[in-house]
Design a protein around this motif. Structure first.
Motif, PDB file in Angstrom:
ATOM      1  N   SER A  12       0.510  -1.342   0.091  1.00  0.00           N
ATOM      2  CA  SER A  12      -0.040   0.057  -0.244  1.00  0.00           C
ATOM      3  C   SER A  12       0.846   1.263  -0.002  1.00  0.00           C
ATOM      4  N   VAL A  14       1.200   5.438   1.219  1.00  0.00           N
ATOM      5  CA  VAL A  14       0.663   6.543   1.724  1.00  0.00           C
ATOM      6  C   VAL A  14       0.599   7.887   0.712  1.00  0.00           C
ATOM      7  N   TYR A  62       0.845  -2.778   4.014  1.00  0.00           N
ATOM      8  CA  TYR A  62       0.272  -2.561   4.397  1.00  0.00           C
ATOM      9  C   TYR A  62      -0.361  -1.707   5.954  1.00  0.00           C
ATOM     10  N   GLU A  63       0.319  -2.922   7.001  1.00  0.00           N
ATOM     11  CA  GLU A  63       0.050  -2.630   8.398  1.00  0.00           C
ATOM     12  C   GLU A  63       1.041  -1.823   8.571  1.00  0.00           C
ATOM     13  N   ILE A  66      -0.404   2.172   6.942  1.00  0.00           N
ATOM     14  CA  ILE A  66      -0.976   2.135   8.132  1.00  0.00           C
ATOM     15  C   ILE A  66      -0.864   3.082   9.308  1.00  0.00           C
ATOM     16  N   TYR A  67       0.635   1.886  10.076  1.00  0.00           N
ATOM     17  CA  TYR A  67       1.120   2.639  11.141  1.00  0.00           C
ATOM     18  C   TYR A  67       1.911   3.991  11.125  1.00  0.00           C
ATOM     19  N   ALA A  69       1.072   6.280   8.658  1.00  0.00           N
ATOM     20  CA  ALA A  69       0.002   7.451   8.394  1.00  0.00           C
ATOM     21  C   ALA A  69      -0.473   7.811   9.851  1.00  0.00           C
ATOM     22  N   VAL A  70      -1.080   6.832  10.563  1.00  0.00           N
ATOM     23  CA  VAL A  70      -1.451   7.498  11.558  1.00  0.00           C
ATOM     24  C   VAL A  70      -0.416   8.491  12.434  1.00  0.00           C
ATOM     25  N   VAL A  86      -4.126   5.612   3.195  1.00  0.00           N
ATOM     26  CA  VAL A  86      -3.603   4.797   2.737  1.00  0.00           C
ATOM     27  C   VAL A  86      -4.339   3.772   1.668  1.00  0.00           C
ATOM     28  N   GLN A  87      -3.238   3.560   0.636  1.00  0.00           N
ATOM     29  CA  GLN A  87      -4.434   3.092  -0.718  1.00  0.00           C
ATOM     30  C   GLN A  87      -3.420   1.388  -1.406  1.00  0.00           C
ATOM     31  N   GLU A  88      -3.895   0.242  -1.412  1.00  0.00           N
ATOM     32  CA  GLU A  88      -3.266  -0.661  -1.853  1.00  0.00           C
ATOM     33  C   GLU A  88      -2.678  -0.311  -3.809  1.00  0.00           C
TER      34      GLU A  88
END
Length: 90
Positions: A12, A14, A62-63, A66-67, A69-70, A86-88
């Motif tokens: 993914s 970012v 992906y994980e 996400i981490y 971005a958060v 977050v985009q695949e």
């Protein structure tokens, strides 16, 4: 012994979105601190995001995407409305 195939993680990207409030300095700092961009690359990417409206900060499983971005969103939250997606990657 039976061998199991390990699945390939979904990758993914970012994406940082431009806004009129978040400072260039904060964006460069976030790109350096969370995405390990050297100063010149972070500055060029920040200018590109400002000009084009968004830009890819990096591609990760992906994980991890996400981490990251958060983490950036949480750091920005107190002062700036910075948004990340977050985009695949297909």
């Amino acid at each position: 012994m039976k061998m199991h195939q390990i699945p390939t993680p979904t990758m993914s990207q970012v994406i940082m979105l431009n806004d009129s409030i978040t400072t260039a300095e904060f964006m460069v700092s976030a790109l350096r601190d969370f995405f390990d961009k050297p100063l010149e690359e972070a500055q060029k990417l920040m200018l590109s995001i400002h000009r084009d409206g968004d830009g890819v900060c990096g591609v990760y499983p992906y994980e991890i995407a996400i981490y990251k971005a958060v983490c950036v969103r949480d750091k920005a939250r107190a002062r700036f409305p910075l948004r990340l997606m977050v985009q695949e990657v297909k």
